[in-house]
Structure formats: structure tokens, C-alpha cells
Motif scaffolding. Structure first.
Motif, PDB file in Angstrom:
ATOM      1  N   LEU A 342      -9.501  -5.157   7.164  1.00  0.00           N
ATOM      2  CA  LEU A 342      -8.634  -4.845   5.912  1.00  0.00           C
ATOM      3  C   LEU A 342      -7.292  -5.234   6.208  1.00  0.00           C
ATOM      4  O   LEU A 342      -6.762  -5.036   7.578  1.00  0.00           O
ATOM      5  CB  LEU A 342      -8.744  -3.611   5.298  1.00  0.00           C
ATOM      6  CG  LEU A 342      -9.918  -3.132   4.858  1.00  0.00           C
ATOM      7  CD1 LEU A 342     -10.182  -1.574   4.219  1.00  0.00           C
ATOM      8  CD2 LEU A 342     -10.526  -4.236   3.593  1.00  0.00           C
ATOM      9  N   TYR A 343      -6.416  -5.791   5.523  1.00  0.00           N
ATOM     10  CA  TYR A 343      -5.171  -6.211   5.941  1.00  0.00           C
ATOM     11  C   TYR A 343      -4.081  -5.628   5.668  1.00  0.00           C
ATOM     12  O   TYR A 343      -2.949  -6.128   6.084  1.00  0.00           O
ATOM     13  CB  TYR A 343      -5.054  -7.893   5.193  1.00  0.00           C
ATOM     14  CG  TYR A 343      -6.151  -8.939   5.341  1.00  0.00           C
ATOM     15  CD1 TYR A 343      -6.672  -9.093   6.614  1.00  0.00           C
ATOM     16  CD2 TYR A 343      -6.233  -9.721   4.124  1.00  0.00           C
ATOM     17  CE1 TYR A 343      -8.022  -9.692   6.615  1.00  0.00           C
ATOM     18  CE2 TYR A 343      -7.608 -10.514   4.438  1.00  0.00           C
ATOM     19  CZ  TYR A 343      -8.156 -10.446   5.493  1.00  0.00           C
ATOM     20  OH  TYR A 343      -9.333 -11.280   5.765  1.00  0.00           O
ATOM     21  N   GLY A 344      -4.125  -4.523   5.216  1.00  0.00           N
ATOM     22  CA  GLY A 344      -3.147  -3.595   5.026  1.00  0.00           C
ATOM     23  C   GLY A 344      -2.039  -3.933   3.806  1.00  0.00           C
ATOM     24  O   GLY A 344      -0.700  -3.490   4.032  1.00  0.00           O
ATOM     25  N   LYS A 345      -2.445  -4.764   3.101  1.00  0.00           N
ATOM     26  CA  LYS A 345      -1.565  -4.854   1.960  1.00  0.00           C
ATOM     27  C   LYS A 345      -1.692  -3.935   0.883  1.00  0.00           C
ATOM     28  O   LYS A 345      -2.459  -3.064   0.462  1.00  0.00           O
ATOM     29  CB  LYS A 345      -2.318  -6.391   1.154  1.00  0.00           C
ATOM     30  CG  LYS A 345      -1.994  -7.589   2.127  1.00  0.00           C
ATOM     31  CD  LYS A 345      -2.660  -8.818   1.281  1.00  0.00           C
ATOM     32  CE  LYS A 345      -2.571  -9.945   1.973  1.00  0.00           C
ATOM     33  NZ  LYS A 345      -3.222 -11.191   1.584  1.00  0.00           N
ATOM     34  N   THR A 346      -0.274  -3.560   0.337  1.00  0.00           N
ATOM     35  CA  THR A 346      -0.102  -2.424  -0.492  1.00  0.00           C
ATOM     36  C   THR A 346      -0.458  -2.532  -1.937  1.00  0.00           C
ATOM     37  O   THR A 346      -0.915  -1.548  -2.736  1.00  0.00           O
ATOM     38  CB  THR A 346       1.204  -1.873  -0.322  1.00  0.00           C
ATOM     39  OG1 THR A 346       2.162  -2.930  -0.715  1.00  0.00           O
ATOM     40  CG2 THR A 346       1.561  -1.300   1.191  1.00  0.00           C
ATOM     41  N   GLU A 347      -0.597  -3.878  -2.491  1.00  0.00           N
ATOM     42  CA  GLU A 347      -0.753  -4.063  -3.846  1.00  0.00           C
ATOM     43  C   GLU A 347      -1.906  -5.014  -3.981  1.00  0.00           C
ATOM     44  O   GLU A 347      -1.862  -6.263  -3.395  1.00  0.00           O
ATOM     45  CB  GLU A 347       0.705  -4.734  -4.393  1.00  0.00           C
ATOM     46  CG  GLU A 347       0.277  -4.968  -5.856  1.00  0.00           C
ATOM     47  CD  GLU A 347       1.231  -5.757  -6.480  1.00  0.00           C
ATOM     48  OE1 GLU A 347       1.485  -6.086  -7.636  1.00  0.00           O
ATOM     49  OE2 GLU A 347       2.409  -6.255  -5.784  1.00  0.00           O
ATOM     50  N   ALA A 348      -2.887  -4.556  -4.692  1.00  0.00           N
ATOM     51  CA  ALA A 348      -4.165  -5.337  -5.067  1.00  0.00           C
ATOM     52  C   ALA A 348      -3.560  -6.324  -6.461  1.00  0.00           C
ATOM     53  O   ALA A 348      -3.259  -5.611  -7.349  1.00  0.00           O
ATOM     54  CB  ALA A 348      -5.297  -4.513  -5.274  1.00  0.00           C
ATOM     55  N   ARG A 349      -4.012  -7.409  -6.509  1.00  0.00           N
ATOM     56  CA  ARG A 349      -3.915  -8.482  -7.543  1.00  0.00           C
ATOM     57  C   ARG A 349      -5.211  -9.209  -7.550  1.00  0.00           C
ATOM     58  O   ARG A 349      -5.946  -9.525  -6.622  1.00  0.00           O
ATOM     59  CB  ARG A 349      -2.671  -9.392  -7.468  1.00  0.00           C
ATOM     60  CG  ARG A 349      -1.540  -8.354  -7.510  1.00  0.00           C
ATOM     61  CD  ARG A 349      -0.033  -9.328  -7.461  1.00  0.00           C
ATOM     62  NE  ARG A 349      -0.162 -10.222  -6.697  1.00  0.00           N
ATOM     63  CZ  ARG A 349       0.596 -10.321  -5.700  1.00  0.00           C
ATOM     64  NH1 ARG A 349       1.179  -9.145  -5.156  1.00  0.00           N
ATOM     65  NH2 ARG A 349       0.700 -11.406  -4.597  1.00  0.00           N
ATOM     66  N   PRO A 350      -5.600  -9.592  -9.075  1.00  0.00           N
ATOM     67  CA  PRO A 350      -6.717 -10.496  -9.121  1.00  0.00           C
ATOM     68  C   PRO A 350      -6.529 -11.712  -8.100  1.00  0.00           C
ATOM     69  O   PRO A 350      -5.692 -12.228  -8.255  1.00  0.00           O
ATOM     70  CB  PRO A 350      -6.787 -10.759 -10.339  1.00  0.00           C
ATOM     71  CG  PRO A 350      -6.152  -9.488 -11.085  1.00  0.00           C
ATOM     72  CD  PRO A 350      -4.994  -9.023 -10.337  1.00  0.00           C
ATOM     73  N   GLY A 351      -7.666 -12.039  -7.273  1.00  0.00           N
ATOM     74  CA  GLY A 351      -7.559 -13.327  -6.694  1.00  0.00           C
ATOM     75  C   GLY A 351      -6.927 -13.276  -5.208  1.00  0.00           C
ATOM     76  O   GLY A 351      -6.927 -14.065  -4.383  1.00  0.00           O
ATOM     77  N   ARG A 352      -6.325 -11.913  -5.064  1.00  0.00           N
ATOM     78  CA  ARG A 352      -5.480 -11.839  -3.841  1.00  0.00           C
ATOM     79  C   ARG A 352      -6.390 -11.314  -2.642  1.00  0.00           C
ATOM     80  O   ARG A 352      -7.363 -10.551  -2.773  1.00  0.00           O
ATOM     81  CB  ARG A 352      -4.226 -10.568  -3.811  1.00  0.00           C
ATOM     82  CG  ARG A 352      -3.456 -10.831  -2.726  1.00  0.00           C
ATOM     83  CD  ARG A 352      -2.382  -9.689  -2.599  1.00  0.00           C
ATOM     84  NE  ARG A 352      -1.284  -9.949  -1.878  1.00  0.00           N
ATOM     85  CZ  ARG A 352      -0.119  -8.909  -1.624  1.00  0.00           C
ATOM     86  NH1 ARG A 352      -0.469  -7.874  -2.092  1.00  0.00           N
ATOM     87  NH2 ARG A 352       0.672  -9.119  -0.914  1.00  0.00           N
ATOM     88  N   LYS A 353      -6.420 -12.128  -1.386  1.00  0.00           N
ATOM     89  CA  LYS A 353      -7.218 -11.557  -0.329  1.00  0.00           C
ATOM     90  C   LYS A 353      -6.745 -10.425   0.059  1.00  0.00           C
ATOM     91  O   LYS A 353      -5.515 -10.355   0.965  1.00  0.00           O
ATOM     92  CB  LYS A 353      -7.279 -12.880   0.698  1.00  0.00           C
ATOM     93  CG  LYS A 353      -7.797 -14.192   0.288  1.00  0.00           C
ATOM     94  CD  LYS A 353      -7.580 -15.339   0.923  1.00  0.00           C
ATOM     95  CE  LYS A 353      -8.216 -16.626   0.478  1.00  0.00           C
ATOM     96  NZ  LYS A 353      -7.634 -17.725   1.178  1.00  0.00           N
ATOM     97  N   MET A 354      -7.438  -9.332   0.101  1.00  0.00           N
ATOM     98  CA  MET A 354      -7.265  -7.908   0.685  1.00  0.00           C
ATOM     99  C   MET A 354      -7.841  -7.983   1.810  1.00  0.00           C
ATOM    100  O   MET A 354      -7.510  -6.797   2.643  1.00  0.00           O
ATOM    101  CB  MET A 354      -7.438  -6.881  -0.238  1.00  0.00           C
ATOM    102  CG  MET A 354      -6.971  -7.090  -1.574  1.00  0.00           C
ATOM    103  SD  MET A 354      -5.128  -7.007  -1.656  1.00  0.00           S
ATOM    104  CE  MET A 354      -5.000  -5.283  -1.359  1.00  0.00           C
ATOM    105  N   GLY A 355      -8.803  -8.436   2.352  1.00  0.00           N
ATOM    106  CA  GLY A 355      -9.646  -8.325   3.548  1.00  0.00           C
ATOM    107  C   GLY A 355     -11.038  -9.158   3.429  1.00  0.00           C
ATOM    108  O   GLY A 355     -11.060  -9.847   2.629  1.00  0.00           O
TER     109      GLY A 355
END
Length: 385
Positions: A342-355
Motif C-alpha cells: 500500500l502506497y500511503g495515499k491519504t485520499e482514495a479516488r476512482p481509478g487512483r492507484k492506492m496499492g
């Protein structure tokens, strides 16, 4: 011959995304310090860096401070202004050379370089008006696709053209004064490889992966590719020749199409680690990120040998976090051979690579079966290629 930059030195990373995060993890493991330059606070790579420089890419005062704090510089994505890399290159070594990024970050320059160098690509035309678009479609045939020349990744800036398409509306929606029309090749197989080159050493090529996209975003990559050995060998030869023509110092990813007639076309190049190479983090003696570090620092390149018979990498997109409940990590982590990133991104959005996750196993059928299990647990669909 340049002097190697040894462990204990400080590496500069431009870009704060997940590719930089995984590069920084490898750098830390080998005893390097990492400084990150990115406009965003608390970026995925900034979270694990020794120091974050947070400023716009054109802030020369902060760029100078950043460059003077490190021993050499690399970057982790394409959409960095060329002027930024040219500026820091005057202060510290920067690899791959910014001129390679300049070619890769624009589809027109990329296609023109490839075709003028003798590499096979899809049929294409550059257009600057609705009239030129109509002429290009007539010459290339249908279906086709209109793409922006700049800032294209994960399917952004692409419109498919069919017999039912309104070309006037498509051109209006294009939104820029210049574009590239490419022939649409039906039923292609998409595959890729990552190659690393430094002077006076044999190039190092990672095992080829077969890739599948969904909504223009990479969904999964599998090793082994299942392609005929002659196809893989021809692709490796193309990648070697490409690295040589670019006089590459560093790492580059080459994406290919295989047509139903077994023609190999180069689709895109990227002078950085690549989503399709994430499996190497777990499945190879040397990951693509460690290889990037070795090349940038002038160290001997590592072995690209696979540590397992088969591996699959599947992306985890922001849609998974938007379903109203936390992903079922407990049951997912029970799957044999699975590695979660998992990449430590704080905001999830459609199509965004989170991990992503990688599954290692003794056969392709085994890892594919386990991938289906994970997808069912997470509710993200099947993973057939």
C-alpha cells in the motif's frame, strides 16, 4: 568512467509518488539517505524520505537547495517539466538523461523517434485541426484513436473513433490544438519489459510480463508471459537496441503490442520503473527499483533472475476504498504467496492507484487461481488474461 556513489550517500528523487516510495525503500535498505522534491506535502515517497523539499517544480531557489543537498538525482514519473531536470542537472548528475524524458513525455516526439530509428509502431498521423483529423482517419482507417500529445497516462486524453463517431464533436472534446491519431489494432496482446543499461556492462533485462488493462489502467501483469520464446527474444533484442540508441544510463520500460499476425510493435517507452514491473519487488533477485538505484549510482547491475516459477501483480484502485467499508485485508493476507503493498495515499479516488498485491507460486495456473480468490474477497472482478 564515473566514480560510483556508494552507500551512505544521499540520493535525490524528483516526484513523490509510489514509484519513488519503492525506490526509497530499496535505497534505505542499502544504506542510502533519500531527499524528495515534490509539490505535495506528505507524498508517498516523502513519507519515508529523510527530507522533503515541497515547492512547485519551477521554484529554482528550492531546487538549488535540494540539488546541493544530494549526491545524484533521479526521477519517478514523466510529467516533470524538462526545465526542472535541466536546472538540477547543472548542479548534480541526473539519470536517465533529461533528453530521454523529453522524448518519452510527448507522444509525437516518442512516435517520431521510434519510427525514425527503425522500430515498428502502429500507423499514426499528427493532426492540428478537425480537417486534419478527418484526413488522418481516412488514411489510417477505422477504428482509430485520437490522443493528446502531452500528459497521457492511464488512458487520459484518449478518444476511440468508430464509424458512428462525430468527428467534429471529438475534435472539440480533444481540447488542445495538436493531437496524434493512431490505428486501433484489434485483439492485441500487451506485454512489456524493463531494461537497465550502464556504460561498459551488459544490459540487464527483466523477465517479460503479459499485461491486461481495464478502463485504460493496468489491471494485472503476469510472469511468465506465456508468449512464444521467439516473440520474447525478438522483443528483448528491440529493447536492447532501443537502450543503445538512447545511450541510456539508467532504466527504461518498453511496452509492446503483439498483433494477431505476430507482428511486434512498440507502443510506449518510459524512462523509469513501471507498474508492470512491480512484481520484481518480490519475485526477482534484484527489483526494478534496486536496479534503478544501481544504475544511477554507477554500481554493478544485479541479477534479474526470477525467484519463483510464476507471479502475478494486481493493482488496487481507489474504487475499492469507496465501497463504504474497509477492504478485507485479514482474509486476503491468508492467501499463500501473497505480498501486499500500500502506497500511503491519504485520499482514495476512482481509478487512483492506492496499492497492489503480488502472488508468487509454482505455476501460472496456481497464481491465477489465487488471484481470483483475492478478487472475490475484495469484490474487484476476475483476473483473466
Amino acid at each position: 568512467m564515473r566514480k560510483p556513489i556508494l552507500p551512505g550517500a544521499t540520493l535525490g528523487l524528483i516526484g513523490g509518488g509510489q514509484l519513488g516510495r519503492m525506490f526509497a525503500l530499496q535505497a534505505r535498505r542499502m544504506g542510502y539517505r533519500v531527499h524528495t522534491f515534490d509539490p505535495s506535502l506528505d507524498s508517498p515517497s516523502g513519507q519515508i524520505s529523510d527530507r522533503e523539499f515541497i515547492a512547485p517544480f519551477d521554484d529554482e531557489e528550492v531546487l538549488r537547495e535540494f540539488a546541493e543537498s544530494v549526491d545524484c538525482i533521479t526521477y519517478e514519473f514523466e510529467n516533470i517539466p524538462l526545465s526542472t531536470l535541466q536546472y538540477v542537472q547543472k548542479l548534480r548528475p541526473c539519470y536517465p538523461d533529461p533528453r530521454i524524458l523529453y522524448i518519452a513525455q510527448n507522444r509525437e516526439r516518442e512516435k517520431n523517434f521510434l519510427s525514425s530509428s527503425g522500430f515498428p509502431t502502429v500507423n499514426y498521423r499528427i493532426v492540428e485541426s478537425e480537417e486534419a483529423l478527418r484526413a488522418a482517419v481516412k488514411e489510417i482507417g477505422l477504428p482509430a484513436v485520437l490522443k493528446t500529445c502531452d500528459f497521457g497516462y492511464d488512458g487520459k486524453g484518449q478518444q476511440k473513433i468508430t464509424r458512428d463517431s462525430d468527428l467534429a464533436r471529438i475534435w472539440r472534446q480533444h481540447g488542445t490544438s495538436r493531437g496524434i491519431v493512431e490505428a486501433w489494432v484489434e485483439n492485441v496482446i500487451e506485454f512489456s519489459t524493463v531494461i537497465t543499461r550502464v556504460p561498459h556492462e551488459p544490459v540487464a533485462i527483466f523477465p517479460i510480463t503479459r499485461n491486461r488493462h481495464s478502463r485504460h489502467i493496468l489491471d494485472l501483469s503476469v510472469y511468465p508471459s506465456g508468449l512464444p520464446s521467439r516473440i520474447e527474444e525478438e522483443a528483448r533484442l528491440m529493447a536492447r537496441e532501443l537502450a543503445q540508441k538512447l545511450d541510456l544510463i539508467g532504466l527504461i520500460t518498453v511496452e509492446f503490442f503483439l498483433t494477431p499476425r505476430d507482428d511486434i510493435l512498440i507502443n510506449e517507452i518510459a524512462p523509469r520503473p513501471h507498474n508492470s514491473g512491480h512484481y520484481t519487488f518480490d519475485a526477482c533477485v534484484t527489483s526494478q527499483f534496486e536496479q534503478q538505484l544501481r544504475a544511477v549510482c554507477g554500481l554493478p547491475l544485479g541479477s534479474t533472475q526470477a525467484l519463483c516459477a510464476a507471479a502475478i501483480m494486481t493493482n488496487l484502485l481507489g474504487d475499492l476504498w469507496l465501497k463504504g467499508s474497509s477492504p478485507n485485508w485479514i482474509d486476503v493476507l491468508k492467501i499463500p504467496g501473497l505480498k501486499l503493498h500500500l502506497y500511503g495515499k491519504t485520499e482514495a479516488r476512482p481509478g487512483r492507484k492506492m496499492g497492489h498485491y503480488t502472488i508468487l507460486g509454482d505455476s501460472l495456473s496456481e497464481v491465477m487461481r489465487r488471484d481470483v480468490e483475492v478478487r472475490q474477497l475484495l469484490g474487484i472482478g476476475t483476473g483473466e488474461v
